[in-house]
Design an enzyme around this catalytic site. Structure first.
Site, PDB file in Angstrom:
ATOM      1  CB  CYS A 162      -0.912   0.023   1.216  1.00 15.80           C
ATOM      2  SG  CYS A 162      -1.625  -1.576   1.555  1.00 15.80           S
ATOM      3  CG  HIS A 294      -2.604   4.124   4.818  1.00 18.72           C
ATOM      4  ND1 HIS A 294      -2.281   4.074   3.492  1.00 18.72           N
ATOM      5  CD2 HIS A 294      -2.757   2.840   5.225  1.00 18.72           C
ATOM      6  CE1 HIS A 294      -2.222   2.806   3.107  1.00 18.72           C
ATOM      7  NE2 HIS A 294      -2.508   2.034   4.131  1.00 18.72           N
ATOM      8  CD  GLU A 305      -3.581   7.512   8.692  1.00 20.63           C
ATOM      9  OE1 GLU A 305      -4.387   6.611   8.369  1.00 20.63           O
ATOM     10  OE2 GLU A 305      -3.108   8.326   7.883  1.00 20.63           O
ATOM     11  CE  LYS A 326      -5.863   3.777   1.101  1.00 23.33           C
ATOM     12  NZ  LYS A 326      -5.035   4.850   1.669  1.00 23.33           N
ATOM     13  CG  HIS A 331      -6.356   0.520  -0.045  1.00 23.64           C
ATOM     14  ND1 HIS A 331      -5.243   0.878  -0.763  1.00 23.64           N
ATOM     15  CD2 HIS A 331      -5.904   0.156   1.185  1.00 23.64           C
ATOM     16  CE1 HIS A 331      -4.166   0.727  -0.006  1.00 23.64           C
ATOM     17  NE2 HIS A 331      -4.543   0.296   1.172  1.00 23.64           N
ATOM     18  CG  PHE A 390      -0.780  -5.502   4.626  1.00 23.60           C
ATOM     19  CD1 PHE A 390      -1.332  -4.865   5.728  1.00 23.60           C
ATOM     20  CD2 PHE A 390      -1.565  -6.413   3.932  1.00 23.60           C
ATOM     21  CE1 PHE A 390      -2.635  -5.114   6.128  1.00 23.60           C
ATOM     22  CE2 PHE A 390      -2.871  -6.664   4.323  1.00 23.60           C
ATOM     23  CZ  PHE A 390      -3.402  -6.016   5.416  1.00 23.60           C
TER      24      PHE A 390
END
Lengths: 403, 85
Positions: A162, A294, A305, A326, A331, A390
């Site tokens: 990501c 994010h 976050e 998003k 995403h 990830f």
């Protein structure tokens, strides 16, 4: 060190087939997430995504190109055409020799892989088209882009899940900043919306069946998207001398690794990346007006976050705006940071903050101004774009309003 | 359609030409078909006739399949179709 500015932007994603269409959708808080349409979708439990609809590759590319372009490459080429046209650059001679392309991508040609696995495993066929490998390789998009525009400088593809696009754009920034080249083409793309691609994500059980609602207490997971965004990063003097329109300045970046868990995010890793980007860009934390989060809409990411932002910004965390687009374009994994950079450019250049749509219930663990549901007018001097991948690999970019 | 016409149709499509523009003595190079175009043509031929063409792009001259002209390709396919049917 050289100043780096953005002189071209292009995209295709679930919100639109161009930058103006995408920004209009973001201003209106429109949702690009819809029912997925592809073969065997009825065998999936997750059937929504930010899919690019009303898209006919045959009208965009010729037969030879289609034989070699997976969907993620097609999206890259479309976005690049818009970006390079806006920049108004032609790559010849010395400029061609030095300019390159660095792109982010995670899954490679997933559709190509899926179709050909189906053909040999399910249909029992014993031969596949000779272009399967050149079509599915992760660097196919970067290579085709370099061929199309004669970009002969440093060119490669970055794959950090990501955070791929942010890592890629950080590398491109660094090359222009360090004087290696006056121009880099950068960004990212992704297209995992095929049966095998979504089936794999289903396995993790982090996907929402109904919507992406970042920071909302009732959020229930992420939604996959697809598309691309491409930018032209240019050395400021080079852009100024030719009278190019400057969309924003790339001021700095930082990358960190959590070194802790293959899927769970870490507050410290995220905070170190944000802090590092501020330091690299030489901005004070109270100058930051907007963060493109994010904000995946998972329980874990959004609270981690939020905590990282609160830690880094202290009292200023309550004054800045942070939204996750998003919620609208979903995403895009390896392409997500690139599409999200558009929201940062809109904040800096147009003074419009894209909202976090689908926001229904405040979550005390995400107690920030997430610009719920409706876009907002605000003058912003510095914007950050977060990407926490990830594998614990984080990349944060800092952009400054160009004046 | 004969094997010859079917092979010519495949080669013509790859070369973006009309079948009538293809002469038996043409080489693939004459027709503007490069190495990727060649492997794509061989794939299309294998699909069309459901045969396996013994061709290795690393050593075309060592393959038991002569690609030096349209004529030799057609002859090779006719032989393979007979052998593999």
């Amino acid at each position: 060190m050289k100043r780096v500015v953005i002189t071209g932007a292009g995209t295709i994603n679930a919100l639109g087939a161009t930058v103006p269409q995408t920004l209009e959708a973001m201003r209106e808080g429109r949702c690009g997430i819809s029912e997925l349409e592809f073969r065997d979708v009825e065998r999936l439990s997750i059937r929504i995504g930010g899919q690019v609809k009303n898209y006919d590759p045959e009208t965009r590319f010729n037969r030879q190109q289609l034989a070699l372009f997976d969907r993620f490459t097609q999206f890259t080429m479309i976005a690049a055409r818009e970006a390079i046209a806006q920049a108004g650059l032609t790559f010849t001679g010395e400029l061609a020799a030095r300019a390159g392309v660095i792109l982010g991508n995670s899954g490679g040609g997933m559709t190509t892989l899926d179709e050909n696995y189906r053909s040999v495993y399910e249909d029992g066929k014993n031969r596949v088209h000779p272009f399967v490998v050149p079509k599915l390789m992760n660097n196919a998009a970067a290579s085709h882009l370099s061929m199309e525009y004669n970009l002969k400088g440093p060119s490669f593809t970055v794959s950090t899940a990501c955070a791929s696009s942010n890592h890629a754009m950080a590398q491109a920034f660094q090359m222009v900043h360090g004087g290696i080249t006056p121009v880099m083409v950068t960004g990212g793309s992704e297209s995992m919306l095929c049966f095998g691609g979504v089936k794999a994500w289903e396995g993790l059980r982090v996907m929402s069946r109904d919507a992406c609602r970042p920071f909302s207490a009732n959020r229930n997971g992420m939604v996959q998207g697809e598309g691309a965004a491409i930018f032209v990063f240019e050395e400021y003097e080079h852009a100024r001398k030719r009278g190019a329109e400057i969309l924003a300045e790339v001021a700095g970046f930082a990358m960190t690794s959590d070194a802790s868990d293959i899927v769970m995010p870490s507050k410290q890793g995220a905070a170190r990346a944000i802090q590092g980007a501020l330091r690299d860009a030489r901005v004070n934390r109270d100058e930051v007006g907007y963060i493109n989060a994010h904000g995946t809409g998972t329980a874990a990411n959004d609270k981690t976050e939020s905590a990282a932002v609160a830690d880094v910004f202290g009292g200023h965390a309550d004054k800045l705006m942070i939204s996750s687009t998003k919620s609208m374009h979903a995403h895009l994994i390896g392409g997500t940071g690139a599409v999200e950079l558009l929201a940062c450019i809109m904040a800096l250049r147009d003074g419009i903050i894209a909202p976090t749509i689908g926001y229904e219930e405040p979550d005390p663990e995400c107690a920030l101004d997430v610009v719920p549901n409706i876009a907002r007018d605000a003058r912003v001097d510095v914007a950050l774009s977060n990407a926490f991948a990830f594998g614990g690999l984080n990349a944060v970019l800092a952009l400054r309003r160009f004046s | 359609m004969s094997i010859k016409d079917r092979v010519i149709a495949i080669i013509a499509e790859q070369a973006v030409l009309e079948p009538s523009d293809i002469a038996l003595e043409n080489t693939l190079e004459d027709l503007g078909i490069d190495s990727l175009g060649l492997v794509e043509s061989i794939f299309a031929i294998e699909e069309e006739f459901d045969i396996s063409v013994p061709f290795n792009a690393n050593e075309p001259s060592e393959s038991d399949f002569d690609i030096s002209s349209v004529r030799t390709i057609i002859a090779g396919i006719e032989r393979l179709v007979k052998e593999q049917s």
